[in-house]
Design an enzyme around this catalytic site. Structure first.
Site, PDB file in Angstrom:
ATOM      1  N   ARG A 241       0.861  -1.181   0.000  1.00 18.93           N
ATOM      2  CA  ARG A 241       0.000   0.000   0.000  1.00 18.93           C
ATOM      3  C   ARG A 241       0.897   1.232   0.000  1.00 18.93           C
ATOM      4  O   ARG A 241       1.921   1.256   0.699  1.00 18.93           O
ATOM      5  CB  ARG A 241      -0.905   0.027   1.234  1.00 18.93           C
ATOM      6  N   GLU A 270      -2.546   7.836  -4.296  1.00 20.29           N
ATOM      7  CA  GLU A 270      -2.969   7.395  -5.619  1.00 20.29           C
ATOM      8  C   GLU A 270      -4.415   7.764  -5.911  1.00 20.29           C
ATOM      9  O   GLU A 270      -5.230   7.764  -4.997  1.00 20.29           O
ATOM     10  CB  GLU A 270      -2.716   5.892  -5.812  1.00 20.29           C
ATOM     11  N   HIS A 288      -0.785   0.304  -9.795  1.00 19.27           N
ATOM     12  CA  HIS A 288      -1.484  -0.622  -8.895  1.00 19.27           C
ATOM     13  C   HIS A 288      -2.044  -1.828  -9.661  1.00 19.27           C
ATOM     14  O   HIS A 288      -3.238  -2.131  -9.589  1.00 19.27           O
ATOM     15  CB  HIS A 288      -2.605   0.105  -8.123  1.00 19.27           C
TER      16      HIS A 288
HETATM   17  C1  GLV Z   1      -4.742  -4.961  -4.093  1.00 20.72           C
HETATM   18  O1  GLV Z   1      -4.060  -4.017  -3.801  1.00 20.72           O
HETATM   19  C2  GLV Z   1      -5.319  -5.839  -3.124  1.00 20.72           C
HETATM   20  O2  GLV Z   1      -5.294  -5.548  -1.929  1.00 20.72           O
HETATM   21  O3  GLV Z   1      -5.862  -6.868  -3.552  1.00 20.72           O
END
Ligand code: GLV
Ligand code: GLV
Length: 321
Positions: A241, A270, A288
């Site tokens: 994250r 983001e 991401h």
């Molecule tokens: C993506 O970032 C997830 O947490 O699946």
């Protein structure tokens, strides 16, 4: 009797939608973008189940707006920092996530970023296209080799563990990790990994890869001080994250080359990205997309659907949070 209403906050792969459509009235956000908080409240109203994304804030307000018939929010992600768990508990709403099915995809993407940074793949591609390539050169675009280097894993869950395994078995790297002092004896025995202090990961690793959830205690886990304690050749990878890294401090460290490079899939604010990062050659960024394989996104859709079906049929969810 009317069928229960299942709300899907953004179009996900058909593999999951088909399971839900068989049994329920399905309402899928038809806009090709994430919904605003107000739009989310509107679409969630009257839902018995919500299939939500990591970009949807599931909080008190949203749960209240959805109504007391709401039984489950199935997060289409393994991380669930977008969900207020206390509010969900208060509203007696079950929360589920998608662990396991994305482990391989995220681990492989972590390695993709690592290789891209270590061997300067993106920079080399730009160079090659630009017309600057004039023939073989002894010292053109030199990168870093991985064999016998040390990778430090922060957070040894499923994903961190899989990255450790690939790094050890695939590249012959030495593995150290910090996971709140926890040890994985089985892994230690099979790949020779070692649980060490956070400080030892920061100061001793050539590659540092982050696999912790976002919690108050992991926000800015990597800040100015931590970056300063890393070796000059360190490559930092983050597929967890964004807020786990102080992005301004990272931009400064990369700009001054106090660390060698970074591979970053998640951003502190983001989709906004700290401007300084955009100008640097020693960072490779992806939007991401660490779990974005065809196989995994299908599997996430099926798992989220199965969680909803289980709860609406009065059974325990498959993968509760
Ligand atoms: C993506 O970032 C997830 O947490 O699946
Ligand atoms: C997430 O799946 C993790 O445990 O790393």
């Amino acid at each position: 009797m009317d069928k229960p209403l299942v709300v899907v906050t953004r179009k996900i792969p058909e593999a999951g939608l088909v399971l839900l459509r068989e049994k329920y009235e399905l309402k899928v956000n038809t806009k090709d973008r994430a919904l605003s908080a107000d739009e989310l409240k509107k679409i969630a109203s009257g839902a018995h189940a919500i299939l939500a994304l990591l970009t949807d804030k599931i909080n008190e307000e949203l749960l209240a707006a959805a109504g007391h018939q709401l039984k489950v929010v199935a997060n289409y992600a393994v991380g669930f920092d977008n969900i207020d768990l206390a509010a969900a508990k208060k509203h007696k709403v079950a929360i589920t996530n998608t662990p396991g099915v994305l482990t391989e995809a995220v681990a492989e993407h972590t390695i993709a970023l690592l290789m891209a940074v270590a061997r300067r793949v993106v920079e080399s591609d730009k160079f090659t296209r630009s017309g600057k390539y004039e023939g073989w050169e002894p010292e053109l675009l030199l990168g870093h080799e991985l064999k016998d280097k040390t990778i430090g894993i922060l957070g040894l869950g499923r994903i961190g563990g899989r990255v450790a395994e690939i790094a050890a078995r695939g590249f012959g790297m030495k593995i150290i990790y910090y996971d709140n002092g926890n040890r994985n004896k089985e892994m230690d025995a099979s790949i020779g990994s070692e649980s060490v202090s956070m400080r030892k990961v920061l100061t001793g690793a050539d590659v540092i890869s982050i696999h912790v959830p976002l919690l108050p205690s992991t926000k800015h886990l990597i800040g100015k001080q931590e970056l300063e304690s890393m070796k000059k050749n360190t490559i930092l990878i983050n597929t967890s994250r964004g807020p786990v890294i102080d992005e301004k401090a990272l931009a400064s460290a990369l700009g001054k080359k106090t660390i060698a490079g970074a591979g970053i899939d998640v951003f502190e604010f983001e989709p906004q990205i700290t401007k300084e990062l955009l100008k640097l050659d020693n960072i490779v960024m992806t939007p991401h997309t660490a779990s974005a394989t065809i196989e995994t996104r299908d599997a996430m859709a099926v798992l989220a659907a199965k969680n909803i079906i289980a709860v609406l049929e009065g059974r325990a969810p498959v993968t509760p949070v």
